[in-house]
Design a protein around this motif. Structure first.
Motif, short mmCIF file in Angstrom:
data_model
loop_
_atom_site.label_atom_id
_atom_site.label_comp_id
_atom_site.label_asym_id
_atom_site.label_seq_id
_atom_site.Cartn_x
_atom_site.Cartn_y
_atom_site.Cartn_z
N VAL A 121 0.73 -1.18 0.19
CA VAL A 121 0.17 0.00 -0.07
C VAL A 121 0.83 1.31 0.07
CG1 VAL A 121 -2.02 1.30 1.23
CG2 VAL A 121 -1.67 -1.11 1.26
N GLU A 122 0.68 2.17 -0.78
CA GLU A 122 1.28 3.45 -0.79
C GLU A 122 0.30 4.72 -1.02
OE1 GLU A 122 4.59 3.86 -3.83
OE2 GLU A 122 5.50 1.63 -3.31
N MET A 123 0.59 5.72 -0.65
CA MET A 123 -0.11 6.82 -0.49
C MET A 123 1.13 8.13 -1.06
SD MET A 123 -2.41 9.16 2.18
CE MET A 123 -1.07 9.31 3.22
N ILE A 124 0.70 8.72 -2.14
CA ILE A 124 1.40 9.67 -2.60
C ILE A 124 0.65 11.00 -2.89
CG2 ILE A 124 3.00 10.45 -4.69
CD1 ILE A 124 3.28 7.35 -5.30
N LEU A 125 1.30 12.02 -2.07
CA LEU A 125 0.28 13.20 -1.80
C LEU A 125 1.34 14.25 -2.61
CD1 LEU A 125 -0.53 13.07 2.04
CD2 LEU A 125 -1.85 12.30 -0.01
N TRP A 126 0.53 15.08 -3.48
CA TRP A 126 1.13 16.10 -4.16
C TRP A 126 0.76 17.54 -3.88
CZ3 TRP A 126 4.32 14.87 -8.25
CH2 TRP A 126 4.10 13.69 -8.80
N PRO A 127 2.06 18.25 -3.24
CA PRO A 127 1.74 19.67 -2.78
C PRO A 127 1.03 20.40 -3.56
CG PRO A 127 3.93 18.79 -2.19
CD PRO A 127 3.69 17.76 -3.22
N ARG A 128 0.34 21.50 -3.25
CA ARG A 128 -0.19 22.46 -3.86
C ARG A 128 -1.43 22.00 -4.89
NH1 ARG A 128 5.07 23.02 -3.94
NH2 ARG A 128 5.02 22.23 -6.28
N LEU A 129 -1.61 20.51 -5.05
CA LEU A 129 -2.33 19.97 -5.98
C LEU A 129 -4.00 20.19 -5.59
CD1 LEU A 129 -2.84 18.64 -8.69
CD2 LEU A 129 -2.32 16.70 -7.68
N ASN A 130 -4.67 20.71 -6.45
CA ASN A 130 -6.09 20.39 -6.07
C ASN A 130 -6.87 19.21 -6.49
OD1 ASN A 130 -6.64 21.22 -8.55
ND2 ASN A 130 -6.67 23.41 -8.27
N HIS A 131 -8.08 19.37 -6.81
CA HIS A 131 -8.84 18.13 -7.36
C HIS A 131 -8.62 17.90 -8.82
CE1 HIS A 131 -11.94 14.79 -6.96
NE2 HIS A 131 -12.57 15.30 -7.76
N ASP A 132 -7.32 17.35 -9.20
CA ASP A 132 -6.85 17.16 -10.37
C ASP A 132 -5.79 16.57 -10.41
OD1 ASP A 132 -6.88 17.47 -13.37
OD2 ASP A 132 -7.13 19.52 -13.30
N ILE A 133 -5.21 16.05 -11.84
CA ILE A 133 -3.91 15.73 -11.71
C ILE A 133 -2.98 16.99 -12.30
CG2 ILE A 133 -4.63 13.32 -12.50
CD1 ILE A 133 -3.39 14.21 -15.45
N PRO A 134 -1.73 16.91 -11.89
CA PRO A 134 -1.09 18.26 -12.09
C PRO A 134 -0.95 18.77 -13.38
CG PRO A 134 0.34 16.61 -10.77
CD PRO A 134 -0.87 15.91 -11.17
N ARG A 135 -0.92 20.23 -13.47
CA ARG A 135 -0.95 20.89 -14.98
C ARG A 135 0.67 21.13 -15.13
NH1 ARG A 135 -4.61 21.58 -18.27
NH2 ARG A 135 -3.99 23.64 -18.73
#
Length: 670
Positions: free
Chosen positions: A636-650
């Motif tokens: 099990v892995e959880m990868i969190l993206w800073p500054r990212l809202n409800h989307d994949i990164p732009r």
């Protein structure tokens, strides 16, 4: 010889086209192109002007790195656009005669949605006035220069992609392009949206919820306001005008007597037996004096909605999705039908009549103002990401594209999606789906497959090239996807929201997998994965708990806990209809996939943005913790993206990293 497979690095080559506008009398075409800039190490948006007779192109710029929303001045002698050249998005204007570029606005906070008045003397725009808030006791406790807490007194205090909502609302303004004089036409504790000029330039129409309560979050009405300032008046009388999430701008008939607008079907809103999250929409003809509000929409077998909500749709778009014909007899609009985004026309007067203008296995994402029998359209399909075309408004025929964006696609081993339609297990309908074979597939070899579930669930997967799917195919995966029940573009019964949550949609997805395996012997039935974002992430988790069909799962920006959604989401829940609040809370727990984490027994990846206000990241934390506690030895892995809202990164660098994590997860566990 096999072509080069699609790869995540290709995202650096992709061009997105927007804001296209055509000026028939001058034979000119202007649009915005956004592409990755290696020197800037970011996306750069530029304005391009093309002479259609000579084919000559030139760039119009004020020197900014983000320049968008080009508009021809009505006399065709200049082009306006938004630029961040001097901080904040402001209106600039370039003379096509002298080449001089000058700044029109200098509004604190920037502006959006610039529109020329019919005589070209003024422009309208939207902006949130920056005004010092009235002093409060907080100001006494926290003097200037210190960090103040957020004071919350009502619902609607945050929104995904925007964070906590600051004081002030979007208001409608006009600016004199010669003197720079700005007039604020609206004010109050509400937003003005989607403006349009009357043909005589004396008034503007806009959408607002100023006469609605906050409990009617999506309820908007049409208002008229004098262009030189004055009181607004409401002209629509009943249904909710369409804005979020399918924005449509109102359009005037050429005589200025009527406004054509899309409205949500009030009968569906009021029907207690129907649970659609987003009603079907109909066209109305509204008198500018408010005396008449006429439904002009005709529901046909192949057109039952006047908007389209594709989950993805290519890389080209116009600023409008609805236009009135030059003679005022018809209104052109885009609607979804069985995964297609088609262009239809409806009669403005007389008996309601809707006709198909252009359709098929393609995806229209915008239409321009009809001129001299033609109108600009933005279109994508399974073979190209999106370009602009000129369409004959009588025949629907288009010629060669005006743009040649993303030609690198021709050198890639693009796998064309193959359509499959199957009867549902409960016998109540049909579901349309697609299978994308691995690129450069070798005969006699077995391949793993990934079921990709779209979000919403109201949107639908269209006949358009989704490059993320092609990158999976380039890495040796088949991709399976479908428009399960709960998706739009298949009629009222198919759209019903309760079918997305009562297990019906889950059965549809499982049946799509079985159908793909039955049809294509090269799919390894023992190596099937599942992923999806938002609702798709929820259903990924649900399927992982309820079935043993999948060997690995990856949930993206998912809903895990209804308790979290109730208060932490920007779309707060409601306990209405329950005997008491305790019963509501218990029901939330029962309906939360995190409550059944112990039933997951396959590798599980969580991808989530830390600033996701739609599906709060706290739910991801809870799911990860539950999985690790229930299954200490499970991958099990959880990868969190800073500054990212409800989307994949732009950002292209972050996007490719994000998708690399996703693909590698399936490479490792399938």
């Amino acid at each position: 010889m096999n072509k080069q497979v699609s790869a995540l690095e290709d995202y650096r080559l992709i061009e997105e086209l927007s804001g296209g506008e055509y000026l028939a009398d001058a034979g000119l075409f202007v649009w915005c192109r956004t592409a990755w800039d290696e020197q800037l190490q970011a996306g750069r948006s530029s304005i391009l002007l093309k002479n259609l007779a000579s084919g000559e192109e030139q760039m119009l710029t004020a020197g900014g790195t983000t320049e968008t929303s080009p508009r021809f001045r009505p006399d065709g002698k200049s082009v306006s656009f938004l630029s961040n050249a001097e901080g904040g998005m402001q209106i600039w204007c370039t003379s096509l005669e002298t080449g001089e570029c000058r700044k029109i606005t200098a509004v604190p906070g920037g502006v959006t949605s610039p529109l020329w008045s019919p005589d070209g003397r003024m422009m309208s725009f939207l902006s949130s006035p920056v005004k010092p808030p009235a002093p409060t006791y907080i100001d006494e406790l926290y003097p200037a220069g210190t960090v103040k807490p957020v004071v919350i007194e009502d619902f609607g205090y945050k929104f995904d992609g925007a964070g906590f909502i600051q004081p002030g609302h979007t208001q409608l303004h006009t600016v004199d392009v010669e003197t720079g004089e700005i007039i604020c036409l609206t004010q109050g504790n509400w937003d003005a949206l989607h403006p349009a000029w009357s043909p005589d330039g004396q008034e503007l129409v806009y959408l607002s919820g100023q006469e609605r309560g906050k409990e009617e979050a999506l309820a908007l009405d049409l208002f008229m306001v004098p262009a030189r300032g004055g009181s607004s008046r409401r002209i629509s009388s009943r249904d909710w005008a369409v804005s979020y999430p399918n924005p449509v701008n109102p359009v005037f008939t050429p005589d200025g007597k009527w406004v054509i607008m899309a409205f949500m079907d009030s009968s569906m809103v009021q029907d207690p037996g129907f649970s659609a999250g987003y009603p079907l929409c109909r066209l109305h003809r509204v008198a500018v004096d408010g005396s008449e509000d006429v439904d002009i929409f005709q529901t046909t077998e192949e057109c039952f909605d006047c908007v389209a909500f594709p989950y993805f749709g290519g890389t080209a778009g116009c600023q409008e999705k609805m236009q009135v014909s030059e003679d005022g007899r018809f209104v052109y609009f885009i609607s979804g039908w069985k995964g297609q985004c088609n262009i239809y026309r409806a009669a403005v007067y007389g008996e309601p009549k809707v006709e198909l203008l252009s359709g098929g296995e393609q995806n229209y994402r915008g239409i321009g103002k009809p001129q001299n029998g033609r109108m600009l359209v933005a279109r994508s399909d399974f073979s190209q990401l999106g370009n602009y075309f000129l369409m004959d408004v009588e025949t629907g025929e288009t010629g060669e594209p005006l743009t040649s964006a993303n030609d690198f696609i021709k050198d890639r081993a693009i796998s064309r999606p193959e359509t499959m339609v199957f009867d549902t297990l409960d016998g109540r309908g049909k579901v349309q789906g697609w299978i994308i074979p691995p690129q450069n597939r070798a005969e006699g070899k077995k391949y793993p497959a990934v079921l990709y579930i779209h979000g919403g669930p109201h949107p639908f997967c269209p006949f358009a090239l989704e490059y993320q799917y092609q990158c999976l195919a380039g890495r040796g995966f088949a991709v399976i996807y479908c428009n399960f029940r709960g998706s739009s573009s298949y009629g009222k019964e198919h759209l019903d929201l309760k079918l997305a949550y009562d297990g019906t949609a889950a059965y549809d997805c499982l049946q799509a997998v079985d159908e793909a395996v039955r049809r294509y012997e090269w799919i390894d039935r023992e190596r099937i994965g599942v992923t999806g974002g938002s609702y798709g992430g929820y259903l990924t988790t649900y399927l992982a708990e309820k079935t043993e069909r999948f060997r690995a799962c990856a949930a993206q920006r998912a809903v895990y806990s209804e308790l979290m959604q109730y208060a932490s989401s920007d779309m707060q829940g409601s306990s209405a209809g329950y005997k008491n609040f305790e019963e509501f809370m218990v029901n939330c727990l029962k309906n939360s996939v995190v409550a059944y984490a112990e039933d997951i027994h396959v590798p599980f990846l969580i991808l989530h943005g830390e600033e996701d206000y739609r599906c709060p990241v706290e739910g991801a934390h809870q799911m990860f913790t539950a999985l690790k506690e229930c299954h200490p030895d499970l991958p099990v892995e959880m990868i969190l993206w800073p500054r990212l809202n409800h989307d994949i990164p732009r950002d292209i660098r972050e996007k490719t990293e994000y998708l690399e994590y996703l693909i590698r997860w399936f490479e490792k566990y399938l």
